[in-house]
Each structure stands twice: as C-alpha cells, then as structure tokens.
Design an enzyme around this catalytic site. Structure first.
Site, PDB file in Angstrom:
ATOM      1  N   CYS A   1       0.837  -1.192   0.000  1.00 19.16           N
ATOM      2  CA  CYS A   1       0.000   0.000   0.000  1.00 19.16           C
ATOM      3  C   CYS A   1       0.875   1.246   0.000  1.00 19.16           C
ATOM      4  CB  CYS A   1      -0.906   0.036   1.237  1.00 19.16           C
ATOM      5  SG  CYS A   1      -2.257  -1.145   1.175  1.00 19.16           S
ATOM      6  N   GLN A   2       0.406   2.260  -0.684  1.00 20.85           N
ATOM      7  CA  GLN A   2       1.116   3.528  -0.732  1.00 20.85           C
ATOM      8  C   GLN A   2       1.119   4.169   0.667  1.00 20.85           C
ATOM      9  OE1 GLN A   2      -0.264   5.964  -3.937  1.00 20.85           O
ATOM     10  NE2 GLN A   2       0.753   7.792  -3.185  1.00 20.85           N
TER      11      GLN A   2
END
Length: 139
Positions: free
Chosen positions: A51-52
């Site tokens: 995930c960013q």
C-alpha cells in the site's frame, strides 16, 4: 445479510453517485466512520504490504465468524479499508473464502485508483482471504 448481498448493496449505492468526485467523497466518508485501531494492533504483522499509505487490517475470531478492524494514515485507503471491513466482517471463514471481489470492478474502483493504490486494494483483499484461510486451519 450475506457477503453477496452486502456487495450488491455497495454496487447499488455507487450506481446512484453521478461522478468520481462523489464516489471519492463517499469512500472518504466511510473512512471517517471507521473506528481507529488501538496502537498495539497497529503492528508490523497487521500492516498491509504494497500500500502507498500505511494500512492495517486485523481480525478476531469469535462464534465461528471473523471480525475485521482496520485503520490507515491515509484518508482514501482508510475509506477503502472501511468498505472491505463492512462487507466481510461478521462472516464465517467459508463464506469469505468462497466469496469474490467482483464488486470492485462493478463499481469501477480499480479504474479510479492510481496503479499504486490499486495494488494496495488488491493487497487488502488478499489479506482478508489470508485471515479466513488461517483461521479456518486453526479450527
């Protein structure tokens, strides 16, 4: 309500939203309703890789059902996590394992997300399935 019924309800809700700005706002609002995870549950084992933003998904098993909790330091990922928690929490491991994530393409969420956010979404869905398999093996 079954997982499929919850998914269909989300698809119907998204159909009423006219554009992606409204859909974006809806997802953000879902995130605002999500109860934050406690500090001890925001740990490395609950952190979603890929995930960013930082996203944590945790699961408890009680009465033959998984109960998911999630949190994120990003407003959009928190909304997405809230959406997934609302659909899959409170269901048996079998229901979760046998469910699909087709509703994501039906609402066009992947198309709306940047490639890195779409990867994060897929990582969240994989983690939910992983928890279901892991708890099923513990039975």
């Amino acid at each position: 309500m079954t997982i499929k019924e919850k998914q269909d309800e989300i698809v119907a809700e998204f159909a009423f939203l006219e554009d992606w700005e409204q859909k974006y706002e809806y997802i953000i609002d879902l995130g605002k309703e999500l109860k934050p995870l406690s500090a001890e549950r925001k740990n490395e084992s609950n952190l979603i890789k890929g995930c960013q933003s930082q996203v944590w998904i945790d699961a408890d098993y009680a009465d033959d059902k998984l109960v998911f909790k999630a949190d994120s330091d990003g407003i959009l990922p928190k909304g997405i996590a809230s959406l997934l928690v609302s659909i899959y929490s409170g269901h048996s491991t079998d229901e979760i394992i046998n469910s699909d994530f087709d509703f994501i393409s039906q609402i066009g969420l992947q198309e709306f997300l940047s490639p890195s956010r779409a990867n994060g979404l897929m990582a969240m869905t994989k983690q939910i399935k992983f928890y279901a398999v892991a708890y099923q093996l513990k039975k």
